[in-house]
Design an enzyme around this catalytic site. Structure first.
Site, short mmCIF file in Angstrom:
data_model
loop_
_atom_site.label_atom_id
_atom_site.label_comp_id
_atom_site.label_asym_id
_atom_site.label_seq_id
_atom_site.Cartn_x
_atom_site.Cartn_y
_atom_site.Cartn_z
N MET A 30 0.80 -1.08 -0.18
CA MET A 30 0.12 0.04 0.02
C MET A 30 0.84 1.29 -0.15
O MET A 30 0.57 2.39 0.51
CB MET A 30 -0.98 0.05 1.14
CG MET A 30 -2.09 -1.22 1.11
SD MET A 30 -3.64 -0.97 1.80
CE MET A 30 -3.03 -0.65 3.50
N ALA A 32 4.11 3.94 0.82
CA ALA A 32 4.81 4.61 2.09
C ALA A 32 5.89 3.40 2.54
O ALA A 32 5.98 2.82 3.60
CB ALA A 32 4.01 4.84 3.30
N HIS A 37 9.53 -3.59 3.41
CA HIS A 37 8.84 -3.78 1.92
C HIS A 37 10.18 -3.91 1.00
O HIS A 37 10.25 -4.99 0.33
CB HIS A 37 8.26 -2.47 1.06
CG HIS A 37 7.21 -2.14 2.08
ND1 HIS A 37 6.97 -0.84 2.99
CD2 HIS A 37 5.95 -2.67 2.17
CE1 HIS A 37 5.82 -0.99 3.38
NE2 HIS A 37 4.94 -1.99 2.81
N GLN A 61 -10.42 -2.30 2.43
CA GLN A 61 -9.82 -3.26 3.64
C GLN A 61 -9.66 -1.96 4.81
O GLN A 61 -9.29 -2.54 5.83
CB GLN A 61 -8.47 -3.83 3.31
CG GLN A 61 -7.21 -2.76 3.31
CD GLN A 61 -6.02 -3.45 2.85
OE1 GLN A 61 -5.82 -3.72 1.77
NE2 GLN A 61 -5.24 -3.84 3.69
N GLU A 148 5.64 -11.06 7.42
CA GLU A 148 5.29 -11.85 8.60
C GLU A 148 4.61 -10.76 9.76
O GLU A 148 4.33 -11.16 10.84
CB GLU A 148 6.25 -12.81 9.30
CG GLU A 148 6.57 -13.93 8.35
CD GLU A 148 7.63 -14.97 8.91
OE1 GLU A 148 8.53 -14.32 9.79
OE2 GLU A 148 7.76 -16.11 8.20
N ASP A 150 2.37 -9.09 9.41
CA ASP A 150 0.86 -9.13 9.45
C ASP A 150 0.72 -10.43 9.35
O ASP A 150 0.30 -11.09 8.45
CB ASP A 150 0.26 -8.55 8.14
CG ASP A 150 0.52 -6.81 8.28
OD1 ASP A 150 -0.15 -6.27 9.07
OD2 ASP A 150 1.03 -6.27 7.37
N LEU A 184 9.39 -2.09 11.76
CA LEU A 184 8.94 -1.33 10.61
C LEU A 184 7.50 -1.34 10.20
O LEU A 184 6.87 -2.51 10.10
CB LEU A 184 9.90 -1.26 9.43
CG LEU A 184 11.33 -1.21 9.52
CD1 LEU A 184 12.14 -1.10 8.40
CD2 LEU A 184 11.78 0.04 10.50
N SER A 186 4.59 1.22 7.91
CA SER A 186 4.27 2.46 7.25
C SER A 186 3.50 3.68 8.17
O SER A 186 3.71 4.80 8.29
CB SER A 186 3.44 2.49 6.19
OG SER A 186 3.86 1.40 5.14
#
Ligand code: PAF
Length: 281
Positions: A30, A32, A37, A61, A148, A150, A184, A186
């Site tokens: 998404m 940022a 990432h 979402q 991981e 999320d 880390l 966003s």
């Protein structure tokens, strides 16, 4: 690196890649973008012939309009970073490109979506499944990469791939942390300097809890983590669940499973932060 905004344009490129027999890696994001990432993109670049990174803040979402409105958006910096990492395509569609008509699909990932983030964010995982399945259909990747951090999302995406027989390998990538342990995210950019200092207590408490595993029951450790983080009143734990890492169901004894995971959500001011720890027994 090519920046593609139109679904139809990406579909043409993907069919060309397929004709050439190239392996496609997809990294859905998404935006940022941060080093978490970057670690997914690097892995994707190392393991595939072509890497597509989607940068799309998916409205379906978000169950909270304010959360959607304040979600950080830094698409130019994102594309510069992706180019430097060796991604081949940044897919930056509008909402209309992803959802030319309203997506009314309802997914059911019982029991994975009935715990933790499920009840806290009604409709969230349905929206994640809508956008990720759209991206899978458009990009037709051989492999797709998810963090991981999320943990529940990753389990649900694996389940979606199983339910719908997507010929896609889901690659889970470890949480990337700052030097002090903060995961880390966003959303960290939304924290003030003071809040950022306070928020590190989340990861530090989780790390400390690993050393107490042998001396506390599941319930005791759960309560200890909640109390440690809540003390002082600057942070507010929304939930801390210790679950079976495969079924995501709460465990009551360390003997209940081989892969216990502690999943936490904490408010630091208005910012909702998540983290987790995969306990070693
Ligand atoms: O984890 C995220 O950033 C998002 O949930 C995802 C997987 C890109 C879907 O919008």
């Amino acid at each position: 690196m090519k920046i593609v905004k139109k679904t139809s344009e990406l579909e043409v490129l993907v069919s060309l890649f397929k004709e050439l027999g190239l392996k496609i890696g997809l990294v859905p994001t998404m935006g940022a973008l941060h080093n978490g990432h970057a670690s997914l993109v690097k892995k994707a670049v190392a393991e595939n012939d072509v890497v597509i990174v989607s940068v799309f803040v998916n409205p379906t979402q978000f169950n909270n309009k304010n959360d959607l409105a304040t979600y950080p958006r830094t698409v130019e910096a994102d594309c510069a970073l992706l180019e430097s990492l060796g991604a081949n395509i940044a897919f930056t569609p509008t909402v209309e490109q992803i959802y030319p008509y309203p997506d009314t699909r309802q997914f059911d990932f019982t029991p994975l979506d009935k715990v933790m983030e499920g009840p806290m964010r009604p409709g969230h995982f349905n929206g994640v499944a809508q956008v990720v399945s759209r991206l899978f259909d458009i990009a037709q990747p051989n492999k797709a990469y998810f963090g991981e951090k999320d943990y529940q999302q990753l389990a649900i995406i694996r389940e979606m791939v199983r339910q719908f027989n997507y010929p896609i390998e889901i690659v889970g990538c470890p949480i990337i942390r700052e030097a002090d342990g903060m995961a880390l995210s966003s959303r960290n950019t939304l924290l003030s300097a003071k809040e950022r200092q306070i928020a590190v207590r989340i990861s530090q408490t989780l790390a400390k809890s690993q050393s107490l595993l042998k001396e506390k029951s599941v319930k005791e450790l759960q309560q200890w983590v909640i109390d440690e983080i809540n003390k002082g009143g600057e942070l507010e734990v929304e939930y801390y669940e210790i679950v079976n890492g495969t079924t995501l169901q709460p465990i009551s004894s360390w003997n209940d499973c081989d892969n216990p995971v502690g999943c936490i959500t904490v408010y630091c001011g208005k910012v909702r932060l998540i983290d987790n720890i995969q306990y070693k027994k």
